[in-house]
Design a protein around this motif. Structure first.
Motif, PDB file in Angstrom:
ATOM      1  N   ASN A 131      22.419  -8.944 -42.698  1.00 32.34           N
ATOM      2  CA  ASN A 131      23.411  -7.935 -43.111  1.00 32.34           C
ATOM      3  C   ASN A 131      22.785  -6.742 -43.825  1.00 32.34           C
ATOM      4  O   ASN A 131      23.489  -5.967 -44.473  1.00 32.34           O
ATOM      5  CB  ASN A 131      24.472  -8.609 -43.997  1.00 32.34           C
ATOM      6  N   VAL A 132      21.451  -6.612 -43.718  1.00 31.33           N
ATOM      7  CA  VAL A 132      20.811  -5.443 -44.332  1.00 31.33           C
ATOM      8  C   VAL A 132      21.369  -4.186 -43.664  1.00 31.33           C
ATOM      9  O   VAL A 132      21.537  -4.148 -42.438  1.00 31.33           O
ATOM     10  CB  VAL A 132      19.268  -5.530 -44.168  1.00 31.33           C
ATOM     11  N   ALA A 133      21.618  -3.160 -44.467  1.00 29.27           N
ATOM     12  CA  ALA A 133      22.266  -1.948 -43.928  1.00 29.27           C
ATOM     13  C   ALA A 133      21.400  -1.291 -42.859  1.00 29.27           C
ATOM     14  O   ALA A 133      21.802  -1.136 -41.702  1.00 29.27           O
ATOM     15  CB  ALA A 133      22.541  -0.971 -45.078  1.00 29.27           C
ATOM     16  N   ASP A 134      20.172  -0.913 -43.238  1.00 27.85           N
ATOM     17  CA  ASP A 134      19.294  -0.212 -42.291  1.00 27.85           C
ATOM     18  C   ASP A 134      17.922  -0.880 -42.360  1.00 27.85           C
ATOM     19  O   ASP A 134      17.116  -0.581 -43.264  1.00 27.85           O
ATOM     20  CB  ASP A 134      19.221   1.274 -42.675  1.00 27.85           C
ATOM     21  N   GLU A 172      17.673  -8.261 -49.892  1.00 33.57           N
ATOM     22  CA  GLU A 172      17.870  -8.827 -48.559  1.00 33.57           C
ATOM     23  C   GLU A 172      16.666  -9.669 -48.096  1.00 33.57           C
ATOM     24  O   GLU A 172      16.731 -10.370 -47.091  1.00 33.57           O
ATOM     25  CB  GLU A 172      18.141  -7.715 -47.539  1.00 33.57           C
ATOM     26  N   VAL A 173      15.573  -9.614 -48.905  1.00 32.74           N
ATOM     27  CA  VAL A 173      14.377 -10.366 -48.514  1.00 32.74           C
ATOM     28  C   VAL A 173      14.514 -11.825 -48.955  1.00 32.74           C
ATOM     29  O   VAL A 173      14.671 -12.111 -50.149  1.00 32.74           O
ATOM     30  CB  VAL A 173      13.110  -9.744 -49.158  1.00 32.74           C
ATOM     31  N   ASN A 174      14.482 -12.748 -47.993  1.00 30.80           N
ATOM     32  CA  ASN A 174      14.649 -14.157 -48.325  1.00 30.80           C
ATOM     33  C   ASN A 174      13.330 -14.870 -48.578  1.00 30.80           C
ATOM     34  O   ASN A 174      13.251 -15.807 -49.363  1.00 30.80           O
ATOM     35  CB  ASN A 174      15.344 -14.877 -47.153  1.00 30.80           C
ATOM     36  N   ASP A 175      12.308 -14.471 -47.832  1.00 33.14           N
ATOM     37  CA  ASP A 175      11.021 -15.167 -47.977  1.00 33.14           C
ATOM     38  C   ASP A 175       9.889 -14.235 -47.567  1.00 33.14           C
ATOM     39  O   ASP A 175      10.076 -13.350 -46.720  1.00 33.14           O
ATOM     40  CB  ASP A 175      11.001 -16.425 -47.077  1.00 33.14           C
ATOM     41  N   SER A 225      14.638   0.124 -44.666  1.00 34.25           N
ATOM     42  CA  SER A 225      14.308  -0.830 -45.721  1.00 34.25           C
ATOM     43  C   SER A 225      12.853  -1.279 -45.625  1.00 34.25           C
ATOM     44  O   SER A 225      12.110  -1.262 -46.622  1.00 34.25           O
ATOM     45  CB  SER A 225      15.240  -2.028 -45.536  1.00 34.25           C
ATOM     46  N   VAL A 226      12.428  -1.639 -44.423  1.00 37.65           N
ATOM     47  CA  VAL A 226      11.050  -2.137 -44.241  1.00 37.65           C
ATOM     48  C   VAL A 226      10.047  -1.020 -44.530  1.00 37.65           C
ATOM     49  O   VAL A 226       9.051  -1.223 -45.225  1.00 37.65           O
ATOM     50  CB  VAL A 226      10.854  -2.690 -42.814  1.00 37.65           C
ATOM     51  N   LYS A 227      10.356   0.190 -44.046  1.00 37.83           N
ATOM     52  CA  LYS A 227       9.453   1.327 -44.321  1.00 37.83           C
ATOM     53  C   LYS A 227       9.297   1.531 -45.826  1.00 37.83           C
ATOM     54  O   LYS A 227       8.196   1.710 -46.347  1.00 37.83           O
ATOM     55  CB  LYS A 227      10.000   2.591 -43.672  1.00 37.83           C
TER      56      LYS A 227
END
Lengths: 84, 84
Positions: free
Chosen positions: B50-53, A33-36, B57-59
């Motif tokens: 559209n990332v689920a959570d 999901e990471v674009n940049d 995800s970032v954590k």
């Protein structure tokens, strides 16, 4: 005391190979999901309250040392803190 | 699209030789009002809407790749942006 947070980032027009490498690594870990990714420097400065002109001083530090103004942009935020 | 700003800094208990070097350089340029300098990483990630959570995800990205959680702390801010 002032806490000054300085953010130094590469200009949009400048290629960011380090950011690209991190993006590819995240993709290889299925974070698709990471674009940049853009990588920069983050600095926290503690500055005496009796500085004559804080803004002028911080700008000068950034332009003379903390940022390479040919390829980097900088911005900063100021917060007053109690000296520890 | 989400723009996530990630700030990675050394833990307070961890020595920061790079920050010290910058502080000494600033002092040699007569910026004696600077008491302390801490250097960290600043990253800007563009992430699909559209990332689920997003938080999970970032954590996970921070704890697996972007920060070394043994010696570093991280925090992040999320902003919704229009995809370019």
């Amino acid at each position: 005391m002032f806490k000054v947070r300085v953010f130094v980032t590469l200009r949009e027009s400048v290629l960011d190979p380090q950011g690209n490498a991190v993006k590819n690594a995240l993709h290889s870990m299925n974070f698709n999901e990471v674009n940049d990714v853009r990588i920069g420097k983050y600095m926290e400065l503690l500055i005496d309250k009796n500085v004559a002109d804080l803004d002028a001083s911080v700008k000068e530090m950034c332009e003379k040392l903390l940022a390479n103004i040919v390829i980097e942009d900088y911005r900063y935020e100021v917060e007053e803190v109690v000296a520890q």
